[in-house]
Design a protein around this motif. Structure first.
Motif, PDB file in Angstrom:
ATOM      1  N   LEU A 189      14.766   4.286 -13.484  1.00  0.00           N
ATOM      2  CA  LEU A 189      14.867   2.852 -13.759  1.00  0.00           C
ATOM      3  C   LEU A 189      14.256   2.054 -12.608  1.00  0.00           C
ATOM      4  CD1 LEU A 189      18.497   2.580 -15.182  1.00  0.00           C
ATOM      5  CD2 LEU A 189      16.327   2.796 -16.427  1.00  0.00           C
ATOM      6  N   PRO A 190      13.538   0.996 -12.911  1.00  0.00           N
ATOM      7  CA  PRO A 190      12.972   0.151 -11.855  1.00  0.00           C
ATOM      8  C   PRO A 190      14.045  -0.350 -10.907  1.00  0.00           C
ATOM      9  CG  PRO A 190      12.005  -0.416 -13.965  1.00  0.00           C
ATOM     10  CD  PRO A 190      13.084   0.579 -14.248  1.00  0.00           C
ATOM     11  N   SER A 191      15.249  -0.587 -11.429  1.00  0.00           N
ATOM     12  CA  SER A 191      16.302  -1.099 -10.543  1.00  0.00           C
ATOM     13  C   SER A 191      16.579  -0.106  -9.414  1.00  0.00           C
ATOM     14  CB  SER A 191      17.573  -1.372 -11.343  1.00  0.00           C
ATOM     15  OG  SER A 191      17.972  -0.222 -12.051  1.00  0.00           O
TER      16      SER A 191
ATOM     17  N   ALA B 258       0.187   0.023  -9.896  1.00  0.00           N
ATOM     18  CA  ALA B 258       0.546  -1.065  -8.982  1.00  0.00           C
ATOM     19  C   ALA B 258       1.929  -1.584  -9.356  1.00  0.00           C
ATOM     20  CB  ALA B 258      -0.488  -2.182  -9.079  1.00  0.00           C
ATOM     21  N   PHE B 259       2.804  -1.641  -8.370  1.00  0.00           N
ATOM     22  CA  PHE B 259       4.203  -1.981  -8.621  1.00  0.00           C
ATOM     23  C   PHE B 259       4.571  -3.211  -7.800  1.00  0.00           C
ATOM     24  CE2 PHE B 259       8.773  -1.626  -7.849  1.00  0.00           C
ATOM     25  CZ  PHE B 259       9.259  -1.295  -9.107  1.00  0.00           C
ATOM     26  N   ARG B 260       5.088  -4.212  -8.500  1.00  0.00           N
ATOM     27  CA  ARG B 260       5.414  -5.456  -7.811  1.00  0.00           C
ATOM     28  C   ARG B 260       6.787  -5.903  -8.299  1.00  0.00           C
ATOM     29  NH1 ARG B 260       3.270 -10.644  -8.421  1.00  0.00           N
ATOM     30  NH2 ARG B 260       2.425 -10.084 -10.457  1.00  0.00           N
TER      31      ARG B 260
ATOM     32  N   SER C 170      15.989   1.048  -3.682  1.00  0.00           N
ATOM     33  CA  SER C 170      15.542   1.891  -2.577  1.00  0.00           C
ATOM     34  C   SER C 170      14.663   1.103  -1.610  1.00  0.00           C
ATOM     35  CB  SER C 170      14.784   3.105  -3.114  1.00  0.00           C
ATOM     36  OG  SER C 170      13.483   2.724  -3.515  1.00  0.00           O
ATOM     37  N   ILE C 171      14.063   0.019  -2.100  1.00  0.00           N
ATOM     38  CA  ILE C 171      13.271  -0.831  -1.199  1.00  0.00           C
ATOM     39  C   ILE C 171      14.212  -1.719  -0.405  1.00  0.00           C
ATOM     40  CG2 ILE C 171      11.467  -2.604  -1.076  1.00  0.00           C
ATOM     41  CD1 ILE C 171      10.413  -1.508  -3.761  1.00  0.00           C
ATOM     42  N   GLY C 172      15.250  -2.230  -1.078  1.00  0.00           N
ATOM     43  CA  GLY C 172      16.188  -3.079  -0.359  1.00  0.00           C
ATOM     44  C   GLY C 172      17.260  -3.616  -1.295  1.00  0.00           C
TER      45      GLY C 172
ATOM     46  N   GLY D   8       0.802  -1.217   0.000  1.00  0.00           N
ATOM     47  CA  GLY D   8       0.000   0.000   0.000  1.00  0.00           C
ATOM     48  C   GLY D   8       0.836   1.269   0.000  1.00  0.00           C
ATOM     49  N   ALA D   9       2.129   1.142   0.346  1.00  0.00           N
ATOM     50  CA  ALA D   9       3.010   2.311   0.344  1.00  0.00           C
ATOM     51  C   ALA D   9       3.162   2.844  -1.076  1.00  0.00           C
ATOM     52  CB  ALA D   9       4.379   1.921   0.897  1.00  0.00           C
ATOM     53  N   THR D  10       3.435   4.106  -1.213  1.00  0.00           N
ATOM     54  CA  THR D  10       3.603   4.666  -2.554  1.00  0.00           C
ATOM     55  C   THR D  10       4.979   5.295  -2.686  1.00  0.00           C
ATOM     56  OG1 THR D  10       2.675   6.791  -1.909  1.00  0.00           O
ATOM     57  CG2 THR D  10       1.147   5.151  -2.807  1.00  0.00           C
TER      58      THR D  10
END
Length: 656
Positions: free
Chosen positions: A28-30, A65-67, A35-37, A18-20
């Motif tokens: 870049l997605p990378s 939605a990002f997964r 930044s997430i981990g 749910g975080a944005t």
RNA sequence: GCUGACGUAGCUCAAUUGGCAGAGCACCUGAUUUGUAAUCAGGCGGUUGCGAGUUCGAUUCUCGCCGUCAGCUCCA
């Protein structure tokens, strides 16, 4: 990198928790994943944005939605396999620099890559490519994505004519042209890919074969290499094991082992049914006949026709290549033909009378033999033959009856499959570019078919533009043991034939009307259906379909007469039973019966002979089963019931 | 039809750089009379898919044809 108009905007990503995150478009997605981990970045294969898979090096252009996809996500496997195709091309280019590259997509169960080469690949080449792929994987070459304009793309692929031809398709200037580079290899590709070639660990090249460039038989033939790849070794091993197991249920192999049919070079594509196979074949015809008895009218029509019929039907112009033409001794011309389809002859019979709207829908069915002169390379066991029989039906109906009729036919087909435990994939094929009839007619036909399809609540695949030129259709596909899909049943609406043949009926207004025709097959062809059934049951047919249902084994010659009498009683009860009184050990005879996949083997020893019992070995109960004796009469009654009910289970041998 | 691979006994497969074509199973005969997944012995079985060519000699090398298999194309 090309400057895109949206590159100054921002995109907002919604993470699964749910975080944005809001980042500049083009990020870049990378970077987002990092930044997430950091550890997540190592595990990441690709990402999913709004359900769309993209790789870690493709700039984010839209939010949603990002997964993060890891090896556990099913979508990631296609990415890996697509990258495996590139690694294959990398290896091929290293060893065969002159090879021109075609396409290399991921497919179900694996991937392939097409190459244009002067000399086709040998099995040794494949082994060398696979070894080279392992090197490429060990080098952990990063996949580098670049977005280029057309001119730059043309420069990069100046030596690859197939890629240049592909570039011709990019006519929309807004469309992004991207290339992916791993080490020395550059490919025109929209991705997505894994981050580097090191992600590819467990893979195998499987086969090589020719494939026409762009699937066009008029274009040059490329050499296609098939392979497969998995994230985990045990998954790859399991897949290869499945392929081996599948070969064991191949109907061509089982047909020989179970003595069901043979094929002979003197009549390629035509089946010789053995006595066992003929029993099976006839049982199926009998079964269909029984199911059709109430609502269908069986007819028989000639096998040979003058070309006049085929000119009328249009086959002479469009289908003659596939027809077996027969020499007319009087005219000296090949102007007679074996029928490749039943429809025209059914129309002739329909035309022989005037019909009232009250008789519709009128359903003609037949089991007549058809001949189609398939090209040699298309023949395949019993699934693709030149001579076969369909359980063919042509329904003549009023247009207002389409929905209810299609529903009726679908229930019929699905119910039939269900009685074998078969599941089919439904395909709904709509209007093709070249067609007869106006749009209003197609609208009505398609919506009627769709309504019936959705009434079954079964999932179906839409094949837009894949319908017949005369009407839309629903196909029922099943797959064989090695995963090839074969069409069995079909429901096809036909508005053209009634026009061509001037089919009519008299309506309640006492004027002449045009009926609609529906072509329907259930088994497809008995040949193909039997092939599928053999593989579906792995040769272990349910009692009602088993060519030999019961084998009776006297232990010694002392029980031979009693056993023979039991067989007589079984035969009298309509059971397909045989006596095996050969002077072989019981072990031997049991083993052979098991190999032949006989549902029941009844052992008669001294104890059974004295008490009119049989010791029943049930197929599939495994080695070392301890059969309990069952009274012979009771067993016979149970086998009869099991046959009558067409049960898929073997229960006649259970304890009394 | 196209590309490639393959074709040895009824079946599954062998046959070392071209040198007498073999095994298991099946089948036949005999022995064995067996209580639950292959009892023993013997025998029969081949113009190595067909046809040319190269060679002293071809299952083996070359070419053509037929068929099978995988894929492409096409289709029930």
């Amino acid at each position: 990198m090309i400057d895109r108009p949206d590159s100054h905007a921002e995109v907002t990503l919604v993470l699964p928790d749910g975080a944005t995150r809001t980042v500049p478009a083009g990020t870049l997605p990378s970077d987002v994943v990092r930044s997430i981990g950091e550890r997540l970045l190592l595990a990441a294969v690709a990402v999913s944005v709004n359900g769309e898979v993209q790789d870690l090096m493709t700039p984010l252009r839209r939010g949603g939605a990002f997964r993060v996809l890891t090896e556990k996500d099913p979508e990631a496997l296609a990415v890996l396999r697509h990258s495996a195709a590139h690694v294959l091309a990398t290896a091929v280019r290293r060893l065969r620099p002159e090879a021109k590259i075609g396409f290399g997509p991921a497919i179900e169960d694996g991937f392939y890559y097409d190459f244009e080469v002067a000399h086709p690949f040998t099995p040794d080449d494949l082994a060398a490519f696979e070894a080279e792929m392992r090197k490429v994987a060990q080098e952990k070459l990063p996949f580098v994505r670049e977005e280029v304009d057309t001119a730059e793309a043309r420069r990069r692929f100046v030596d690859d004519p197939l890629k240049l031809e592909r570039l011709d398709d990019f006519t929309d200037p807004a469309e992004i042209i991207s290339t992916y580079t791993d080490g020395p290899f550059v490919d025109l590709c929209r991705g997505p890919h894994v981050p580097d070639t090191g992600r590819l660990k467990h893979f195998k090249l499987l086969s090589a074969a020719g494939a026409y460039w762009r699937g066009d038989e008029k274009r040059q033939m490329l050499q296609r290499i098939y392979g497969t790849a998995f994230f985990k070794k045990d998954e790859l091993d399991a897949h290869l094991f499945r392929l081996e197991e599948a070969k064991k249920r191949d109907h061509r192999r089982l047909g020989k082992e179970l003595d069901l049919f043979m094929l002979h070079p003197f009549s390629p594509g035509a089946t010789f049914w053995t006595e066992r196979g003929t029993i099976l074949y006839n049982l199926l015809v009998e079964y269909v006949r029984e199911r059709q008895q109430r609502d269908f009218a069986e007819i028989k029509t000639p096998l040979l026709y003058n070309k006049g019929l085929w000119e009328l039907s249009g086959h002479w112009g469009k289908y003659r290549e596939n027809m077996f033409l027969v020499l007319d001794a009087e005219s000296g011309e090949h102007d007679i033909s074996l029928k490749p389809m039943n429809c025209p002859s059914h129309y002739l019979l329909y035309l022989s009378k005037k019909h009232s709207y009250r008789e519709l829908p009128k359903r003609f069915v037949t089991f007549d033999v058809l001949h189609r002169n398939e090209v040699t390379g298309a023949l395949s066991g019993l699934t693709r033959v030149r001579q076969f029989a369909q359980d063919d039906c042509h329904v003549f109906l009023r247009e207002d009856q389409i929905t209810s009729e299609v529903k009726f036919l679908m229930d019929f087909i699905l119910g039939y499959y269900e009685s074998f435990g078969l599941t089919a994939t439904l395909k709904f094929a709509t209007r093709p570019p070249e067609r007869v009839g106006d749009d209003a007619m197609w609208d009505r036909a398609e919506s009627a078919l769709k309504a019936a399809l959705e009434a079954t609540a079964k999932p179906y695949q839409l094949k837009a533009g894949d319908g017949a030129f005369y009407g839309p259709k629903i196909d029922f596909d099943v797959t064989d043991s090695i995963g090839r899909a074969w069409q069995l049943g079909t429901i096809q609406l036909d508005y053209a034939a009634p026009e061509r043949f001037d089919l009519t009926y008299t309506g309640d207004d006492n004027t002449t009307h045009r009926p609609v025709v529906i072509h329907r097959a259930v088994s497809g062809s008995f040949e193909r259906f039997i092939a599928i059934l053999i593989e579906h049951f792995a040769g272990a047919f349910p009692t009602w379909l088993a060519p030999e249902q019961v084998r009776v084994l006297p232990i010694t010659d002392d029980q031979r007469d009693v056993a023979a009498k039991i067989v007589e009683r079984m035969l009298a009860a309509g059971i397909r039973a045989h006596l095996d009184d050969r002077s072989e050990t019981l072990k031997y005879r049991v083993a052979e019966g098991a190999r032949m996949k006989i549902p029941y083997m009844c052992v008669v020893g001294k104890r059974e002979a004295e008490s009119d019992q049989v010791a029943v070995n049930t197929r599939g109960a495994g080695e070392g089963q301890k059969p309990a004796p069952v009274p012979a009469d009771r067993f016979i009654e149970r086998v009869r019931d099991e046959t009558r009910s067409r049960s898929l289970l073997l229960e006649a041998g259970r304890a009394p």
